[in-house]
Design a protein around this motif. Structure first.
Motif, PDB file in Angstrom:
ATOM      1  N   ARG A   1     -27.311  12.759 -17.354  1.00  0.00           N
ATOM      2  CA  ARG A   1     -28.522  11.934 -17.170  1.00  0.00           C
ATOM      3  C   ARG A   1     -28.175  10.627 -16.459  1.00  0.00           C
ATOM      4  O   ARG A   1     -28.915  10.154 -15.593  1.00  0.00           O
ATOM      5  N   MET A   2     -27.061  10.037 -16.854  1.00  0.00           N
ATOM      6  CA  MET A   2     -26.660   8.763 -16.248  1.00  0.00           C
ATOM      7  C   MET A   2     -26.292   8.929 -14.770  1.00  0.00           C
ATOM      8  O   MET A   2     -26.611   8.087 -13.938  1.00  0.00           O
ATOM      9  N   LEU A   3     -25.638  10.037 -14.454  1.00  0.00           N
ATOM     10  CA  LEU A   3     -25.211  10.266 -13.075  1.00  0.00           C
ATOM     11  C   LEU A   3     -26.372  10.687 -12.172  1.00  0.00           C
ATOM     12  O   LEU A   3     -26.439  10.297 -11.009  1.00  0.00           O
ATOM     13  N   LEU A   4     -27.295  11.484 -12.724  1.00  0.00           N
ATOM     14  CA  LEU A   4     -28.414  11.982 -11.925  1.00  0.00           C
ATOM     15  C   LEU A   4     -29.477  10.919 -11.685  1.00  0.00           C
ATOM     16  O   LEU A   4     -30.222  10.982 -10.709  1.00  0.00           O
ATOM     17  N   MET A   5     -29.573   9.954 -12.613  1.00  0.00           N
ATOM     18  CA  MET A   5     -30.558   8.868 -12.508  1.00  0.00           C
ATOM     19  C   MET A   5     -31.994   9.402 -12.403  1.00  0.00           C
ATOM     20  O   MET A   5     -32.810   8.927 -11.613  1.00  0.00           O
ATOM     21  N   THR A   6     -32.315  10.449 -13.189  1.00  0.00           N
ATOM     22  CA  THR A   6     -33.671  10.987 -13.212  1.00  0.00           C
ATOM     23  C   THR A   6     -34.377  10.555 -14.490  1.00  0.00           C
ATOM     24  O   THR A   6     -33.771  10.004 -15.400  1.00  0.00           O
ATOM     25  N   LYS A   7     -35.677  10.835 -14.554  1.00  0.00           N
ATOM     26  CA  LYS A   7     -36.468  10.480 -15.739  1.00  0.00           C
ATOM     27  C   LYS A   7     -36.993  11.728 -16.457  1.00  0.00           C
ATOM     28  O   LYS A   7     -37.904  11.638 -17.271  1.00  0.00           O
ATOM     29  N   ALA A   8     -36.395  12.879 -16.176  1.00  0.00           N
ATOM     30  CA  ALA A   8     -36.889  14.133 -16.741  1.00  0.00           C
ATOM     31  C   ALA A   8     -36.817  14.170 -18.262  1.00  0.00           C
ATOM     32  O   ALA A   8     -37.548  14.915 -18.907  1.00  0.00           O
ATOM     33  N   HIS A   9     -35.934  13.332 -18.847  1.00  0.00           N
ATOM     34  CA  HIS A   9     -35.757  13.352 -20.297  1.00  0.00           C
ATOM     35  C   HIS A   9     -36.767  12.473 -21.022  1.00  0.00           C
ATOM     36  O   HIS A   9     -36.809  12.471 -22.245  1.00  0.00           O
TER      37      HIS A   9
ATOM     38  N   TYR B  57     -34.059   4.220 -17.121  1.00  0.00           N
ATOM     39  CA  TYR B  57     -33.988   3.890 -18.552  1.00  0.00           C
ATOM     40  C   TYR B  57     -35.313   4.205 -19.234  1.00  0.00           C
ATOM     41  O   TYR B  57     -36.360   4.099 -18.614  1.00  0.00           O
ATOM     42  N   PRO B  58     -35.284   4.597 -20.512  1.00  0.00           N
ATOM     43  CA  PRO B  58     -34.102   4.802 -21.350  1.00  0.00           C
ATOM     44  C   PRO B  58     -33.390   6.123 -21.054  1.00  0.00           C
ATOM     45  O   PRO B  58     -34.041   7.085 -20.646  1.00  0.00           O
ATOM     46  N   ILE B  59     -32.078   6.137 -21.253  1.00  0.00           N
ATOM     47  CA  ILE B  59     -31.307   7.365 -21.060  1.00  0.00           C
ATOM     48  C   ILE B  59     -31.662   8.368 -22.159  1.00  0.00           C
ATOM     49  O   ILE B  59     -31.751   9.564 -21.921  1.00  0.00           O
ATOM     50  N   MET B  60     -31.864   7.872 -23.370  1.00  0.00           N
ATOM     51  CA  MET B  60     -32.317   8.704 -24.489  1.00  0.00           C
ATOM     52  C   MET B  60     -33.806   8.468 -24.704  1.00  0.00           C
ATOM     53  O   MET B  60     -34.262   7.316 -24.683  1.00  0.00           O
ATOM     54  N   ASN B  61     -34.556   9.555 -24.919  1.00  0.00           N
ATOM     55  CA  ASN B  61     -35.984   9.361 -25.166  1.00  0.00           C
ATOM     56  C   ASN B  61     -36.214   8.838 -26.585  1.00  0.00           C
ATOM     57  O   ASN B  61     -35.286   8.738 -27.388  1.00  0.00           O
TER      58      ASN B  61
ATOM     59  N   ASP C 149     -40.835   5.175 -24.441  1.00  0.00           N
ATOM     60  CA  ASP C 149     -40.073   5.311 -23.202  1.00  0.00           C
ATOM     61  C   ASP C 149     -40.703   4.557 -22.035  1.00  0.00           C
ATOM     62  O   ASP C 149     -40.006   3.890 -21.266  1.00  0.00           O
ATOM     63  N   GLN C 150     -42.033   4.682 -21.879  1.00  0.00           N
ATOM     64  CA  GLN C 150     -42.695   4.009 -20.755  1.00  0.00           C
ATOM     65  C   GLN C 150     -42.553   2.497 -20.853  1.00  0.00           C
ATOM     66  O   GLN C 150     -42.407   1.808 -19.838  1.00  0.00           O
ATOM     67  N   GLU C 151     -42.583   1.975 -22.071  1.00  0.00           N
ATOM     68  CA  GLU C 151     -42.435   0.534 -22.275  1.00  0.00           C
ATOM     69  C   GLU C 151     -41.025   0.094 -21.906  1.00  0.00           C
ATOM     70  O   GLU C 151     -40.830  -0.924 -21.221  1.00  0.00           O
ATOM     71  N   VAL C 152     -40.033   0.856 -22.341  1.00  0.00           N
ATOM     72  CA  VAL C 152     -38.639   0.529 -22.018  1.00  0.00           C
ATOM     73  C   VAL C 152     -38.422   0.581 -20.514  1.00  0.00           C
ATOM     74  O   VAL C 152     -37.787  -0.295 -19.924  1.00  0.00           O
ATOM     75  N   ASN C 153     -38.991   1.603 -19.886  1.00  0.00           N
ATOM     76  CA  ASN C 153     -38.831   1.737 -18.435  1.00  0.00           C
ATOM     77  C   ASN C 153     -39.506   0.596 -17.686  1.00  0.00           C
ATOM     78  O   ASN C 153     -39.039   0.172 -16.619  1.00  0.00           O
ATOM     79  N   ARG C 154     -40.589   0.060 -18.262  1.00  0.00           N
ATOM     80  CA  ARG C 154     -41.286  -1.072 -17.627  1.00  0.00           C
ATOM     81  C   ARG C 154     -40.384  -2.283 -17.512  1.00  0.00           C
ATOM     82  O   ARG C 154     -40.314  -2.925 -16.458  1.00  0.00           O
ATOM     83  N   TYR C 155     -39.645  -2.596 -18.600  1.00  0.00           N
ATOM     84  CA  TYR C 155     -38.843  -3.821 -18.542  1.00  0.00           C
ATOM     85  C   TYR C 155     -37.381  -3.585 -18.176  1.00  0.00           C
ATOM     86  O   TYR C 155     -36.694  -4.516 -17.772  1.00  0.00           O
TER      87      TYR C 155
END
Length: 382
Positions: A143-151, A255-259, A244-250
């Motif tokens: 997840r860290m290497l791919l830098m995606t938000k699928a999780h 991020y977050p790597i873990m949901n 998750d959406q809140e964490v991704n906002r700031y």
């Protein structure tokens, strides 16, 4: 705490160890330890050194000192053996007065492809617990290497549509190891109950509230929560986890790597935490403080991000004079861990490929053995 069959000891249930590398401590490991503790009364966890993990698996994400402290912070652990041997022997079990050892139902192999638990399995001093489907160090590194938000958990979609890829984990696709392959974690109420303390605040306890992402739950979080725990004689710590959406906002990026479901279990496994608010509001409001009867609100020395409208999310506890900044003495952040991975990207990619190749070889050998046994049984019938 020893098994009653041992000479000179009183009646008690078994004392069992878990021998582990925990190259990156996560909630899957915590779930293994929870299951192991339920098999006996006293749980000893052996944690391998960096050199041992590097030799047999590849570079660890956390240093051995970080891993020792993180495992000690898991609430089901009674004792940690530092620098435990990678191959678990009967000598090791006897040295620590252990009745048996416990491992997950995946395979752990040495650098030359041998089962690290072969000796204790043959002696009948081996127990197995269920692996937590949907999480592995390999998955998190990916997840860290791919830098995606699928999780991420998208609250606008049903869990069923979000987790359609889960069935691919259950069906071992050709050329992929079911132990190393990426899959989605499925949260259940039962799992939360298993991890939660179930304890309400008691009279005389100081109710302390902290909030954040607590992503990739790591030693920086542990040190912070330990420091908060020391602020009161009888602390009751409530952790508010943002969606998750809140964490991704700031936080941005992927991020977050873990949901949020994964972060919930990670935090609940910590011995300093009493309760978790799943999807806590970003602003620490009067309603929240009144609802939980909060005595103290704590925040680390990290940056306080503003709310969507630019306001201070800690304005209310600040106004009430109950906000305290806590210095944990540890500056490690989730960003720093991700940078460790990116810096050693090629090493980690090679690690994942090597690990999966070894596991596939073992799976194929097991299939061949089973086929041979089936043929032998068929011939015996004829």
């Amino acid at each position: 705490l020893l098994h009653p069959s041992r000479p000179g000891v009183g009646n008690s249930r078994p004392r069992g160890p878990v021998s582990c590398g925990y190259d990156m401590v996560h909630y899957g490991h915590s779930n293994q330890l929870r299951q192991a503790k339920a098999m006996g009364d006293y749980l000893i966890v052996g944690v391998h050194t960096d050199s041992e993990i590097s030799k047999h698996k590849g570079p660890p994400v956390f240093t051995q000192e970080e891993r020792y402290k993180m495992v000690r912070a898991i609430k089901w652990v009674d004792e940690v053996v530092e620098g435990a041997p990678y191959v678990t022997t009967l000598e090791t079990l006897d040295k620590y007065n252990c009745d048996f050892c416990v491992h997950g139902d995946d395979i752990t192999l040495t650098v030359d492809g041998k089962d690290t638990y072969e000796e204790v399995k043959k002696s009948g001093r081996y127990r197995e617990c269920k692996r937590t489907q949907g999480v592995s160090t390999t998955d998190l590194v990916g997840r860290m290497l791919l830098m995606t938000k699928a999780h991420h958990i998208n609250l606008l979609y049903s869990y069923l549509s979000h987790y359609t890829s889960f069935s691919s984990f259950l069906i071992d696709q050709k050329g992929h190891s079911p132990w190393t392959g990426v899959s989605q974690f499925l949260q259940t109420s039962q799992k939360i109950i298993q991890f939660a303390s179930g304890q309400e605040p008691q009279p005389g306890e100081t109710i302390i509230y902290v909030a954040g992402a607590f992503d990739l739950f790591h030693i920086g979080h542990v040190d912070f929560l330990e420091a908060v725990h020391k602020l009161a004689e009888k602390p009751y710590i409530i952790v508010g986890l943002h969606f998750d959406q809140e964490v991704n906002r700031y936080k941005g990026k992927n991020y977050p790597i873990m949901n949020v479901h994964e972060r919930t279990l990670s935090v609940l496994a910590c011995r300093y935490v009493s309760e978790v608010v799943i999807g806590a509001p970003f602003a620490v409001t009067k309603d929240l403080l009144d609802h939980f009867k909060v005595d103290l609100v704590c925040h680390g020395k990290t940056e306080i991000y503003p709310d969507k409208d630019g306001s201070d999310p800690y304005a209310e506890p600040r106004r009430k004079g109950i906000l305290r900044t806590v210095d944990s003495g540890n500056s490690l952040t989730t960003d720093a861990i991700v940078q460790r991975i990116i810096k050693n990207r090629l090493l980690f990619e090679a690690r994942n490929q090597k690990k999966e190749a070894k596991e596939i070889a073992v799976i194929e050998a097991m299939k061949r053995l089973e086929e041979e046994k089936t043929k032998e049984r068929a011939q015996a019938v004829l």
